[in-house]
Scaffold this active site. Structure first.
Site, short mmCIF file in Angstrom:
data_model
loop_
_atom_site.label_atom_id
_atom_site.label_comp_id
_atom_site.label_asym_id
_atom_site.label_seq_id
_atom_site.Cartn_x
_atom_site.Cartn_y
_atom_site.Cartn_z
N ASP A 33 9.18 -4.41 -4.06
CA ASP A 33 9.25 -5.29 -2.89
C ASP A 33 8.06 -6.23 -2.96
O ASP A 33 7.04 -6.02 -2.30
CB ASP A 33 9.24 -4.45 -1.61
CG ASP A 33 9.29 -5.31 -0.35
OD1 ASP A 33 9.52 -6.52 -0.47
OD2 ASP A 33 9.09 -4.76 0.74
N GLY A 83 0.63 -1.17 -9.27
CA GLY A 83 1.88 -0.45 -9.45
C GLY A 83 2.21 -0.14 -10.89
O GLY A 83 2.72 0.95 -11.21
#
Length: 288
Positions: A159, A142
């Site tokens: 998350d 990410g």
């Protein structure tokens, strides 16, 4: 993990306590490139997804976490069009984001493709958003993805699982710096913020770090019975100067079971032990 028909969660971040759920049927047990993966049907919590021995979602209570992780940051932006989810391969946060009619594009960046595959197979109520044409999936790190997309996203939601194993880097400063660079000038972020009963020593330095990067920072919490001590937090930050405990929009969101504007604000009202501890630079006497 499964003994005499019961799954037992014993995590190294919460020594001395355990969570047990009765197992009706093991649906999948295997190992991805990153972690152990278990899916089982329980007697009282529906289908349960477990990664490295830690409960990630159950069908019975997942909505509380998904709704707060999504709708708190989304309602702090006047018109969120581009949204990034880092982690969240089960699809629950993605499902909630798509309830906002302002959204034009959602990117889900998940490092472990098996989590997505298992959710599509066994958790259709969470993974239903993957078929939406506004959604694209990136199987990659990410932070690296955000460095390639500067000033692009209105909202970024991390998350993540707990800060051990593949999620450890998601609690480090370089990761949060990547979030800042990928957000637009009025962007908002929300990251999984651990448990006030167990992890003040993790929450406190993470908040101090965020305060150096964002003008507006807050800590909220959600009640969810199958997470350690029945509670999980959210670290919420904005690149604008605003009160993150007050939603700035009143968009109609269908099908909610936990989130409301009132719950949004109330979630930032912390018990005194937590509020006082998070104001300090270091742990104070009497912290849980």
């Amino acid at each position: 993990m499964i003994v005499d028909g019961w799954f037992h969660e014993r995590g190294q971040l919460w020594p001395g306590q355990a969570m047990s759920i009765k197992v009706e049927e093991v649906l999948f047990e295997g190992k991805s490139d990153f972690q152990d993966v278990l899916v089982f049907r329980s007697s009282t919590y529906g289908t349960v997804l477990v990664l490295d021995g830690i409960i990630q979602v159950t069908e019975r209570d997942e909505f509380s976490y998904q709704e707060m992780m999504c709708h708190v940051p989304m309602n702090l932006h006047e018109c969120p069009k581009r949204v990034l989810v880092v982690g969240g391969g089960d699809g629950g946060v993605l499902r909630e984001i798509l309830k906002h009619d302002t959204v034009e594009e959602v990117v889900l960046c998940e490092i472990d493709k098996m989590v997505i595959e298992m959710s599509k197979m066994y958790l259709p109520g969470l993974s239903c958003g993957y078929d939406d044409p506004r959604v694209s999936v990136q199987i990659m790190d990410g932070a690296e993805y955000m460095r390639q997309h500067k000033n692009y996203f209105d909202v970024i939601i991390t998350d993540s699982s707990d800060p051990i194993g593949p999620a450890e880097t998601l609690f480090k400063q370089p990761y949060f710096e990547a979030i800042v660079s990928a957000l637009t000038e009025d962007g908002v972020m929300c990251s999984q913020g651990e448990c006030m009963w167990l992890h003040l020593d993790i929450i406190r330095p993470t908040l101090r770090m965020c305060e150096k990067l964002f003008p507006s920072v807050g800590y909220a919490y959600t009640c969810i019975p199958t997470y350690p001590s029945g509670q999980i937090g959210e670290i919420v930050c904005s690149k604008r100067q605003l009160d993150v405990s007050k939603p700035i929009t009143q968009r109609t969101i269908p099908g909610l079971k936990y989130y409301s504007p009132e719950v949004h604000s109330a979630a930032f009202v912390l018990p005194e032990f937590c509020r006082k501890s998070l104001l300090e630079e270091e742990a104070i006497s009497g912290d849980p």
